[in-house]
Write a protein that holds these residues in place. Sequence first.
Motif, PDB file in Angstrom:
ATOM      1  N   UNK A   1       0.839  -1.206   0.000  1.00  0.00           N
ATOM      2  CA  UNK A   1       0.000   0.000   0.000  1.00  0.00           C
ATOM      3  C   UNK A   1       0.872   1.253   0.000  1.00  0.00           C
ATOM      4  N   UNK A   2       1.886   1.249   0.863  1.00  0.00           N
ATOM      5  CA  UNK A   2       2.780   2.405   0.944  1.00  0.00           C
ATOM      6  C   UNK A   2       3.508   2.623  -0.374  1.00  0.00           C
ATOM      7  N   UNK A   3       3.941   1.536  -0.988  1.00  0.00           N
ATOM      8  CA  UNK A   3       4.652   1.621  -2.263  1.00  0.00           C
ATOM      9  C   UNK A   3       3.757   2.206  -3.350  1.00  0.00           C
ATOM     10  N   UNK A   4       2.527   1.740  -3.425  1.00  0.00           N
ATOM     11  CA  UNK A   4       1.586   2.256  -4.419  1.00  0.00           C
ATOM     12  C   UNK A   4       1.359   3.748  -4.184  1.00  0.00           C
ATOM     13  N   UNK A   5       1.139   4.122  -2.941  1.00  0.00           N
ATOM     14  CA  UNK A   5       0.935   5.524  -2.591  1.00  0.00           C
ATOM     15  C   UNK A   5       2.126   6.371  -3.022  1.00  0.00           C
ATOM     16  N   UNK A   6       3.319   5.926  -2.691  1.00  0.00           N
ATOM     17  CA  UNK A   6       4.533   6.680  -3.032  1.00  0.00           C
ATOM     18  C   UNK A   6       4.723   6.773  -4.548  1.00  0.00           C
ATOM     19  N   UNK A   7       4.468   5.696  -5.251  1.00  0.00           N
ATOM     20  CA  UNK A   7       4.602   5.706  -6.716  1.00  0.00           C
ATOM     21  C   UNK A   7       3.622   6.682  -7.345  1.00  0.00           C
ATOM     22  N   UNK A   8       2.383   6.655  -6.876  1.00  0.00           N
ATOM     23  CA  UNK A   8       1.372   7.549  -7.428  1.00  0.00           C
ATOM     24  C   UNK A   8       1.700   9.009  -7.137  1.00  0.00           C
ATOM     25  N   UNK A   9       2.155   9.271  -5.920  1.00  0.00           N
ATOM     26  CA  UNK A   9       2.503  10.654  -5.589  1.00  0.00           C
ATOM     27  C   UNK A   9       3.682  11.145  -6.415  1.00  0.00           C
TER      28      UNK A   9
ATOM     29  N   UNK B   1       3.725   7.185   4.551  1.00  0.00           N
ATOM     30  CA  UNK B   1       4.357   6.429   5.639  1.00  0.00           C
ATOM     31  C   UNK B   1       3.386   6.129   6.788  1.00  0.00           C
ATOM     32  N   UNK B   2       2.265   6.853   6.847  1.00  0.00           N
ATOM     33  CA  UNK B   2       1.296   6.659   7.926  1.00  0.00           C
ATOM     34  C   UNK B   2       0.229   5.615   7.576  1.00  0.00           C
ATOM     35  N   UNK B   3       0.275   5.098   6.370  1.00  0.00           N
ATOM     36  CA  UNK B   3      -0.700   4.079   5.954  1.00  0.00           C
ATOM     37  C   UNK B   3      -0.449   2.793   6.716  1.00  0.00           C
ATOM     38  N   UNK B   4      -1.527   2.196   7.171  1.00  0.00           N
ATOM     39  CA  UNK B   4      -1.386   0.912   7.881  1.00  0.00           C
ATOM     40  C   UNK B   4      -2.376  -0.095   7.387  1.00  0.00           C
TER      41      UNK B   4
END
Length: 108
Positions: free
Chosen positions: A62-70, A105-108
């Motif tokens: 999830x964090x990786x997807x978020x970071x890639x999209x951002x 980084x706050x995604x859990x």
Amino acid sequence: MTLLLSLLFFVAHIQAAILCNTVTQKAAPCLSYATGKVKNPSAGCCTGLQQLVKSVGSVADKKQICQCLQASAKNMGIQDRFLSQLPNVCKINVGFRVSTSTNCQMIN
């Protein structure tokens, strides 16, 4: 033996990580909607996002997807008011607030 098993688990986890190229490829059809150029996301947009959601196997994914999209959203004119609507419009549950300002980084 324990060290070897730990190393194998670590390597397997690294290989299972979602690549940014995959994320951007799946999300690319959403660009017209996220920038406000069209009123509704395409079927390809929703299908790509649904595939991304299905590929999530861990919080790290999830964090990786978020970071890639951002990272790919910078300088593309993406508007949060459209971006934040994608999960509802495409009927997906991502488990976090979708926004260009989300702290990945706050995604859990």
